[in-house]
Design a protein around this motif. Structure first.
Motif, short mmCIF file in Angstrom:
data_model
loop_
_atom_site.label_atom_id
_atom_site.label_comp_id
_atom_site.label_asym_id
_atom_site.label_seq_id
_atom_site.Cartn_x
_atom_site.Cartn_y
_atom_site.Cartn_z
N HIS A 174 -2.51 -2.80 4.24
CA HIS A 174 -1.36 -1.98 3.82
C HIS A 174 -0.58 -2.60 2.65
O HIS A 174 0.65 -2.51 2.62
CB HIS A 174 -0.40 -1.76 5.01
CG HIS A 174 -1.10 -1.38 6.28
ND1 HIS A 174 -1.87 -0.24 6.40
CD2 HIS A 174 -1.15 -2.01 7.49
CE1 HIS A 174 -2.36 -0.17 7.63
NE2 HIS A 174 -1.95 -1.23 8.31
N LYS A 176 -0.48 -1.52 -0.40
CA LYS A 176 0.17 -0.42 -1.13
C LYS A 176 1.45 0.02 -0.45
O LYS A 176 2.46 0.31 -1.10
CB LYS A 176 -0.80 0.76 -1.27
CG LYS A 176 -1.95 0.52 -2.24
CD LYS A 176 -2.82 1.76 -2.38
CE LYS A 176 -3.96 1.52 -3.36
NZ LYS A 176 -4.84 2.72 -3.48
N ASP A 177 1.41 0.08 0.89
CA ASP A 177 2.62 0.45 1.63
C ASP A 177 3.70 -0.60 1.47
O ASP A 177 4.89 -0.28 1.36
CB ASP A 177 2.29 0.63 3.12
CG ASP A 177 1.34 1.81 3.36
OD1 ASP A 177 1.37 2.75 2.55
OD2 ASP A 177 0.59 1.77 4.35
N PHE A 178 3.29 -1.87 1.45
CA PHE A 178 4.25 -2.96 1.25
C PHE A 178 4.92 -2.82 -0.11
O PHE A 178 6.14 -2.95 -0.24
CB PHE A 178 3.53 -4.30 1.35
CG PHE A 178 4.43 -5.50 1.22
CD1 PHE A 178 4.96 -6.12 2.34
CD2 PHE A 178 4.76 -6.02 -0.03
CE1 PHE A 178 5.80 -7.23 2.22
CE2 PHE A 178 5.58 -7.12 -0.16
CZ PHE A 178 6.11 -7.73 0.97
N ASN A 179 4.11 -2.54 -1.14
CA ASN A 179 4.64 -2.37 -2.50
C ASN A 179 5.59 -1.19 -2.58
O ASN A 179 6.64 -1.25 -3.24
CB ASN A 179 3.49 -2.21 -3.48
CG ASN A 179 3.96 -2.10 -4.92
OD1 ASN A 179 4.53 -3.03 -5.47
ND2 ASN A 179 3.72 -0.96 -5.54
N ARG A 180 5.23 -0.09 -1.92
CA ARG A 180 6.08 1.09 -1.94
C ARG A 180 7.40 0.84 -1.19
O ARG A 180 8.46 1.35 -1.58
CB ARG A 180 5.33 2.26 -1.31
CG ARG A 180 6.05 3.59 -1.39
CD ARG A 180 5.14 4.77 -1.09
NE ARG A 180 4.42 4.62 0.16
CZ ARG A 180 3.10 4.41 0.26
NH1 ARG A 180 2.38 4.33 -0.83
NH2 ARG A 180 2.51 4.29 1.42
N LEU A 181 7.34 0.06 -0.13
CA LEU A 181 8.52 -0.20 0.69
C LEU A 181 9.44 -1.26 0.09
O LEU A 181 10.67 -1.09 0.07
CB LEU A 181 8.08 -0.64 2.10
CG LEU A 181 9.18 -0.88 3.13
CD1 LEU A 181 9.97 0.41 3.39
CD2 LEU A 181 8.59 -1.41 4.43
N THR A 187 6.22 -7.71 -3.94
CA THR A 187 4.76 -7.77 -3.86
C THR A 187 4.22 -8.97 -4.63
O THR A 187 3.33 -9.68 -4.17
CB THR A 187 4.14 -6.47 -4.40
OG1 THR A 187 4.65 -5.36 -3.66
CG2 THR A 187 2.62 -6.49 -4.27
#
Length: 285
Positions: A174, A176-181, A187
């Motif tokens: 995840h 990408k989810d980390f980067n979005r959050l 990141t």
């Protein structure tokens, strides 16, 4: 770079010649009203076909077109009918038109070849730049290109001198989810932190790579499969918890897999990567 500039000059020169030569048929075609306009439209269409599909296809369509229209003109020139009287362009002028059409199609086809060659050269230059910049900026690890070279060389060394090596692959779940959050800054901090932790946890002789956006590889030289579980457990204990820039802690999960290469194994670098990545799907760290 010089070849790239030369290609640009060729492209510009061919475009200029094509535009200039297009003025010649337009000069005498407009005198024949709808007949001339229609022939000029077909001329443009055949040039576009050559630009898209190349010289050979453009010439085939052009010769078929010239044959059909030329045959019709010859027939109607020797036929006394109302249809024949509607054709005002002399056959001699149509022959000039046909010659101009072939010349323009050849130029358009050559322009298409130069444009394709330019695109291929541009792709090759980009690939060379990627290969030259072989160190990942965010982690300082070698990239996918250097990884392939290093592992292939290690396979050859093992085949020649014996012993073995182990390749470990790690995938951050995840990312990408980390980067979005959390954003790009967090990141980058995460990736740099992971790289530092892996540097400290591994031996100096071990080689580390970032071979994809969310994937790392660790090459354990002269290491068999006996102690690999201990190595992975040690690594997991250090990388699962990450401290954010804000000071808070988050728990990370990874997918992992490994492959032990021994002398004279009948396998390739690509097959090794494929086998480990298949194992990673069901193996959570």
């Amino acid at each position: 770079m010089g070849r790239f500039l030369s290609t640009n000059k060729q492209t510009l020169l061919l475009i200029t010649i094509l535009i200039l030569l297009l003025q010649i048929p337009s000069y005498f075609m407009w005198d024949y009203e709808s007949e001339g306009i229609l022939l000029y439209i077909f001329l443009i269409i055949l040039i576009i076909v050559s630009l898209i599909l190349g010289t050979v296809t453009g010439l085939i369509f052009s010769l078929i077109f010239i044959f059909i229209i030329g045959s019709a003109l010859i027939y109607f020139n020797y036929t006394d009918s109302s249809i024949a009287n509607s054709f005002t362009m002399p056959i001699q002028l149509f022959l000039v038109y046909g010659l101009m059409l072939i010349v323009l199609v050849l130029i358009a086809g050559r322009l298409q070849e130069v444009i394709i060659a330019r695109e291929k050269l541009n792709q090759r230059l980009q690939e060379e730049v990627r290969n030259f910049i072989a160190v990942d900026v965010e982690t300082g690890f070698d990239n996918n290109y250097r990884m392939g070279i290093a592992i292939t060389e290690e396979m050859m060394r093992v085949d020649r001198y014996g012993k073995s090596f182990t390749l470990i692959l790690l995938q951050i779940d995840h990312l990408k989810d980390f980067n979005r959050l959390y954003g790009a800054k967090e990141t980058k901090h995460l990736l740099q932190g992971l790289a530092q932790t892996m540097d400290k946890a591994m031996r100096l002789t071990d080689k580390k790579f970032r071979y994809d956006t969310d994937r790392f590889a660790i090459l354990l030289t002269e290491t068999g499969g006996d102690s690999i579980d201990l190595v992975i457990d040690k690594l997991a204990s250090k990388i699962k918890t990450h401290q954010l820039l804000s000071g808070k802690y988050v728990t990370l999960t990874f997918r992992t897999g490994y492959f032990v290469y021994e002398p004279k194994l009948d396998t390739s670098y690509e097959e090794i990567i494929s086998r480990i990545e298949s194992e990673m799907v069901s193996h959570e760290l």
